[in-house]
Design an enzyme around this catalytic site. Structure first.
Site, short mmCIF file in Angstrom:
data_model
loop_
_atom_site.label_atom_id
_atom_site.label_comp_id
_atom_site.label_asym_id
_atom_site.label_seq_id
_atom_site.Cartn_x
_atom_site.Cartn_y
_atom_site.Cartn_z
N LYS A 90 27.70 52.29 41.15
CA LYS A 90 26.96 51.25 42.15
C LYS A 90 26.82 51.99 43.57
CE LYS A 90 28.91 46.61 40.73
NZ LYS A 90 29.85 45.43 41.29
N HIS B 70 35.60 52.28 41.62
CA HIS B 70 35.89 51.31 42.70
C HIS B 70 35.74 51.84 44.11
CE1 HIS B 70 37.68 47.92 39.82
NE2 HIS B 70 36.39 48.04 39.73
N ARG C 247 35.50 47.21 29.55
CA ARG C 247 35.90 47.88 30.84
C ARG C 247 36.98 47.49 31.16
NH1 ARG C 247 33.67 50.53 35.45
NH2 ARG C 247 34.18 49.17 37.32
N HIS D 224 31.73 44.06 29.36
CA HIS D 224 32.89 43.71 30.54
C HIS D 224 34.08 43.75 30.19
CE1 HIS D 224 33.67 43.59 34.70
NE2 HIS D 224 34.64 42.20 34.31
N TYR E 266 41.06 43.43 39.72
CA TYR E 266 40.40 43.69 38.33
C TYR E 266 41.17 44.04 37.02
CZ TYR E 266 36.76 45.65 35.09
OH TYR E 266 35.55 45.88 34.23
#
Length: 298
Positions: free
Chosen positions: A172, A266, A243, A240, A275
């Site tokens: 990201k 992150h 992950r 997901h 998470y």
């Protein structure tokens, strides 16, 4: 000085004519503002100049007590702040009474992770065609490196370092990170590369569809779900969840929150804390082993 309804009607006309919002968006604004009109009327207000921050807070509390969810309340308060900002711009109000009022944070629901036994069962797939080899390689990389789905489908061959057993990932915010992928994942990538040219060699993508193009995220989701069913897993398998399982298993084994943060890509440690989760048995064993008051008989 205008009444409650008149100001809201003027604001909705402004949103329609000048902001050119869609009918659906306008209807949403209307519903949110009607709720505050009803509350204000019940409390004896005749115009918006009589509204203050205390009333807005009471409105938020009452909305929650009536069952409005945190996310819906946040939207309602956002609509109210926008309306009051407009009244300030029209010199109808001196200040926005909703400006300092915020909704409670929306709880983040975590997906269930897949336990290690089920991971092993999922990865032990019957390799009977090149696409199955590709899928096994994708599963191994996804779980072995904890990639996001977008990172997996975005992998190019040039991102691999087969000698060091590492892969370069674009995460990201265009942030690049270098990750170990493990022996099993590396072995299946090499196996897939031996077969990859059967589907085409022009595309730079590591994982190709049967048409020779970069595999799509939707295709990966579909294939993972199918393998979960074939392998007899009770839980729906999606990228997901793999992950999340990677993060959970790594944290349970190492206890290194910062290390897991780096592996996941992150930006903030708080994201990793939310998470990932440790099961109670692991937490209890860590406590018994580490806390001075837990060391009985010593």
């Amino acid at each position: 000085m205008t009444d409650l309804h008149t100001d809201v009607e003027r604001y909705l006309r402004y949103l329609s004519v000048e902001r050119q919002l869609s009918p659906i968006t306008l209807l949403n604004y209307q519903r949110q503002l009607e709720a505050i009109i009803n509350f204000a009327s019940e409390n004896g207000l005749q115009n918006w100049q009589q509204c203050d921050a205390a009333m807005v807070r009471n409105f938020a509390v009452r909305s929650r007590r009536k069952g409005l969810g945190a996310a819906s309340l946040a939207l309602r308060l956002s609509a109210l702040r926008s309306f009051f900002d407009w009244l300030v711009s029209q010199n109808e109000l001196k200040a926005n009474p909703a400006k300092g009022v915020s909704a409670p944070k929306t709880p983040r629901h975590l997906p269930k992770n897949i336990d290690v036994d089920d991971i092993n069962r999922l990865l032990d797939i019957d390799i009977n065609d090149p696409l199955a080899v590709r899928d096994r390689a994708m599963l191994e990389v996804m779980y072995g490196a904890g990639l996001r789905l977008s990172e997996l489908v975005g992998l190019d061959i040039k991102h691999l370092d087969l000698e060091s057993g590492e892969v370069w990932v674009m995460g990201k915010g265009s942030k690049e990170r270098r990750l170990p992928i493990g022996r099993n994942a590396l072995s299946w990538i090499e196996h897939w590369l031996d077969l990859r040219d059967l589907f085409g060699s022009e595309d730079d993508a590591l994982f190709l569809s049967k048409l020779g193009k970069r595999i799509s995220a939707r295709n990966v989701q579909k294939r993972f779900a199918e393998w979960g069913i074939k392998q007899g897993l009770n839980n729906h398998v999606h990228p997901h969840k793999l992950r999340h399982s990677f993060a959970t298993h790594m944290l349970e084994s190492s206890g290194d929150l910062r290390g897991v943060q780096e592996l996941l890509g992150h930006a903030n440690l708080s994201t990793t804390q939310i998470y990932t989760h440790l099961d109670f048995q692991h937490l209890a064993s860590v406590y018994d082993a580490a806390h001075p008051r837990a060391k009985r008989g010593k």
